[in-house]
Design a protein around this motif. Structure first.
Motif, PDB file in Angstrom:
ATOM      1  N   ALA A 158      -0.771  33.376  -7.728  1.00  0.00           N
ATOM      2  CA  ALA A 158       0.346  34.326  -7.724  1.00  0.00           C
ATOM      3  C   ALA A 158       0.124  35.409  -8.771  1.00  0.00           C
ATOM      4  CB  ALA A 158       1.666  33.599  -7.977  1.00  0.00           C
ATOM      5  N   GLN A 159      -0.378  35.039  -9.940  1.00  0.00           N
ATOM      6  CA  GLN A 159      -0.659  36.039 -10.963  1.00  0.00           C
ATOM      7  C   GLN A 159      -1.774  36.978 -10.504  1.00  0.00           C
ATOM      8  OE1 GLN A 159      -1.188  33.400 -14.401  1.00  0.00           O
ATOM      9  NE2 GLN A 159       0.693  34.242 -15.259  1.00  0.00           N
ATOM     10  N   ASP A 160      -2.765  36.442  -9.819  1.00  0.00           N
ATOM     11  CA  ASP A 160      -3.829  37.293  -9.270  1.00  0.00           C
ATOM     12  C   ASP A 160      -3.253  38.281  -8.256  1.00  0.00           C
ATOM     13  OD1 ASP A 160      -5.724  35.973 -10.806  1.00  0.00           O
ATOM     14  OD2 ASP A 160      -6.482  34.750  -9.137  1.00  0.00           O
ATOM     15  N   ARG A 161      -2.357  37.809  -7.370  1.00  0.00           N
ATOM     16  CA  ARG A 161      -1.743  38.696  -6.386  1.00  0.00           C
ATOM     17  C   ARG A 161      -0.890  39.753  -7.065  1.00  0.00           C
ATOM     18  NH1 ARG A 161      -0.852  33.747  -4.074  1.00  0.00           N
ATOM     19  NH2 ARG A 161       1.392  33.831  -4.474  1.00  0.00           N
ATOM     20  N   LEU A 162      -0.232  39.376  -8.141  1.00  0.00           N
ATOM     21  CA  LEU A 162       0.581  40.329  -8.887  1.00  0.00           C
ATOM     22  C   LEU A 162      -0.290  41.450  -9.439  1.00  0.00           C
ATOM     23  CD1 LEU A 162       3.490  40.867  -9.842  1.00  0.00           C
ATOM     24  CD2 LEU A 162       2.986  39.532 -11.869  1.00  0.00           C
ATOM     25  N   MET A 163      -1.453  41.089  -9.936  1.00  0.00           N
ATOM     26  CA  MET A 163      -2.363  42.089 -10.518  1.00  0.00           C
ATOM     27  C   MET A 163      -3.037  42.958  -9.448  1.00  0.00           C
ATOM     28  SD  MET A 163      -1.948  41.886 -13.689  1.00  0.00           S
ATOM     29  CE  MET A 163      -3.210  43.040 -14.144  1.00  0.00           C
ATOM     30  N   ASP A 164      -3.333  42.383  -8.279  1.00  0.00           N
ATOM     31  CA  ASP A 164      -4.053  43.174  -7.271  1.00  0.00           C
ATOM     32  C   ASP A 164      -3.138  43.857  -6.255  1.00  0.00           C
ATOM     33  OD1 ASP A 164      -3.415  41.318  -5.264  1.00  0.00           O
ATOM     34  OD2 ASP A 164      -5.386  40.385  -5.266  1.00  0.00           O
ATOM     35  N   GLY A 165      -1.826  43.715  -6.419  1.00  0.00           N
ATOM     36  CA  GLY A 165      -0.892  44.419  -5.551  1.00  0.00           C
ATOM     37  C   GLY A 165      -0.476  43.647  -4.320  1.00  0.00           C
ATOM     38  N   GLY A 166      -0.921  42.420  -4.165  1.00  0.00           N
ATOM     39  CA  GLY A 166      -0.561  41.638  -2.994  1.00  0.00           C
ATOM     40  C   GLY A 166       0.627  40.724  -3.199  1.00  0.00           C
ATOM     41  N   TYR A 167       1.229  40.757  -4.374  1.00  0.00           N
ATOM     42  CA  TYR A 167       2.357  39.875  -4.650  1.00  0.00           C
ATOM     43  C   TYR A 167       3.532  40.245  -3.751  1.00  0.00           C
ATOM     44  CZ  TYR A 167       5.895  37.153  -7.028  1.00  0.00           C
ATOM     45  OH  TYR A 167       6.888  36.256  -7.302  1.00  0.00           O
ATOM     46  N   GLY A 168       4.182  39.227  -3.201  1.00  0.00           N
ATOM     47  CA  GLY A 168       5.341  39.449  -2.353  1.00  0.00           C
ATOM     48  C   GLY A 168       4.982  39.606  -0.892  1.00  0.00           C
ATOM     49  N   LEU A 169       3.691  39.548  -0.574  1.00  0.00           N
ATOM     50  CA  LEU A 169       3.240  39.633   0.815  1.00  0.00           C
ATOM     51  C   LEU A 169       2.638  38.302   1.227  1.00  0.00           C
ATOM     52  CD1 LEU A 169       1.500  43.130   0.700  1.00  0.00           C
ATOM     53  CD2 LEU A 169       3.832  42.582   1.445  1.00  0.00           C
ATOM     54  N   CYS A 170       2.953  37.867   2.443  1.00  0.00           N
ATOM     55  CA  CYS A 170       2.452  36.599   2.963  1.00  0.00           C
ATOM     56  C   CYS A 170       0.926  36.649   3.073  1.00  0.00           C
ATOM     57  CB  CYS A 170       3.069  36.329   4.330  1.00  0.00           C
ATOM     58  SG  CYS A 170       2.501  34.798   5.106  1.00  0.00           S
ATOM     59  N   GLU A 224      -2.008  19.907 -10.868  1.00  0.00           N
ATOM     60  CA  GLU A 224      -3.168  20.789 -10.781  1.00  0.00           C
ATOM     61  C   GLU A 224      -3.042  21.760  -9.605  1.00  0.00           C
ATOM     62  OE1 GLU A 224      -6.412  18.013 -10.732  1.00  0.00           O
ATOM     63  OE2 GLU A 224      -6.363  17.768 -12.911  1.00  0.00           O
ATOM     64  N   ALA A 225      -2.482  21.292  -8.484  1.00  0.00           N
ATOM     65  CA  ALA A 225      -2.257  22.172  -7.335  1.00  0.00           C
ATOM     66  C   ALA A 225      -1.243  23.260  -7.689  1.00  0.00           C
ATOM     67  CB  ALA A 225      -1.779  21.359  -6.133  1.00  0.00           C
ATOM     68  N   ARG A 226      -0.190  22.886  -8.415  1.00  0.00           N
ATOM     69  CA  ARG A 226       0.814  23.875  -8.818  1.00  0.00           C
ATOM     70  C   ARG A 226       0.206  24.906  -9.764  1.00  0.00           C
ATOM     71  NH1 ARG A 226       4.857  26.748  -6.983  1.00  0.00           N
ATOM     72  NH2 ARG A 226       6.144  27.514  -8.665  1.00  0.00           N
ATOM     73  N   LEU A 227      -0.641  24.469 -10.662  1.00  0.00           N
ATOM     74  CA  LEU A 227      -1.304  25.389 -11.578  1.00  0.00           C
ATOM     75  C   LEU A 227      -2.156  26.400 -10.808  1.00  0.00           C
ATOM     76  CD1 LEU A 227      -1.579  26.012 -14.578  1.00  0.00           C
ATOM     77  CD2 LEU A 227      -3.473  24.396 -14.676  1.00  0.00           C
ATOM     78  N   ARG A 228      -2.854  25.935  -9.763  1.00  0.00           N
ATOM     79  CA  ARG A 228      -3.645  26.848  -8.923  1.00  0.00           C
ATOM     80  C   ARG A 228      -2.734  27.850  -8.209  1.00  0.00           C
ATOM     81  NH1 ARG A 228      -6.576  22.134  -8.236  1.00  0.00           N
ATOM     82  NH2 ARG A 228      -5.445  21.558  -6.349  1.00  0.00           N
ATOM     83  N   GLU A 229      -1.577  27.379  -7.710  1.00  0.00           N
ATOM     84  CA  GLU A 229      -0.631  28.275  -7.038  1.00  0.00           C
ATOM     85  C   GLU A 229      -0.138  29.369  -7.992  1.00  0.00           C
ATOM     86  OE1 GLU A 229       2.481  25.686  -5.698  1.00  0.00           O
ATOM     87  OE2 GLU A 229       1.300  24.909  -4.017  1.00  0.00           O
ATOM     88  N   ILE A 230       0.154  28.994  -9.214  1.00  0.00           N
ATOM     89  CA  ILE A 230       0.637  29.956 -10.206  1.00  0.00           C
ATOM     90  C   ILE A 230      -0.458  30.964 -10.532  1.00  0.00           C
ATOM     91  CG2 ILE A 230       1.433  30.233 -12.587  1.00  0.00           C
ATOM     92  CD1 ILE A 230       2.722  27.388 -12.233  1.00  0.00           C
ATOM     93  N   ASN A 231      -1.677  30.479 -10.753  1.00  0.00           N
ATOM     94  CA  ASN A 231      -2.796  31.390 -11.033  1.00  0.00           C
ATOM     95  C   ASN A 231      -3.017  32.361  -9.880  1.00  0.00           C
ATOM     96  OD1 ASN A 231      -3.492  30.465 -13.607  1.00  0.00           O
ATOM     97  ND2 ASN A 231      -4.757  28.832 -12.781  1.00  0.00           N
TER      98      ASN A 231
END
Length: 132
Positions: free
Chosen positions: A83-95, A74-81
């Motif tokens: 990451a997808q949110d960051r991908l959509m909002d432009g924050g993916y790849g940033l700490c 369940e924790a991994r599923l939250r991490e993936i979700n």
């Protein structure tokens, strides 16, 4: 990933590195489906009703292992979700802690990574104190 920016779903065709963003999304989505399937295959994990004694300590231990594994999934599923949110909002790849760019090799190893190596090491040092 060089500040991958995906402003809106409609603008995906105009964004630079769209193919990289799509590949990352597919990779995250594939892992998300695998993790979800594992969670569903475990079924419902219910605590035994009060008053029922365990016949063996190994059964109780087995149930505890199942609960811990389920929590990790369940924790991994939250991490993936996330990451997808960051991908959509432009924050993916940033700490998410310091804002620095997360290294490509780190993201290649874990596409859902939210911390740069330095922040991850700090987090782990706080959680698991180093012994001499």
């Amino acid at each position: 990933m060089d500040g991958l920016l995906l402003q809106t779903i409609e603008g995906l065709g105009d964004a630079p590195m769209v193919s990289a963003g799509c590949e990352i999304w597919k990779r995250l989505q594939s892992e998300k489906e695998q993790v979800s399937q594992k969670i569903l295959s475990q079924g419902s994990l219910c605590h035994p009703p009060e008053g029922i004694l365990e016949s063996e300590a190994s059964e109780e231990y087995g149930r505890e292992v199942e609960w811990r594994h389920r929590g990790q999934l369940e924790a991994r599923l939250r991490e993936i979700n996330d990451a997808q949110d960051r991908l959509m909002d432009g924050g993916y790849g940033l700490c998410t802690d310091c804002g620095a760019e997360i290294g490509r090799s780190r993201l290649a190893a874990d596409a859902a990574a939210s911390l740069c190596v330095a922040c991850k090491q700090l987090t782990e040092a706080v959680i698991v104190p180093q012994t001499m």
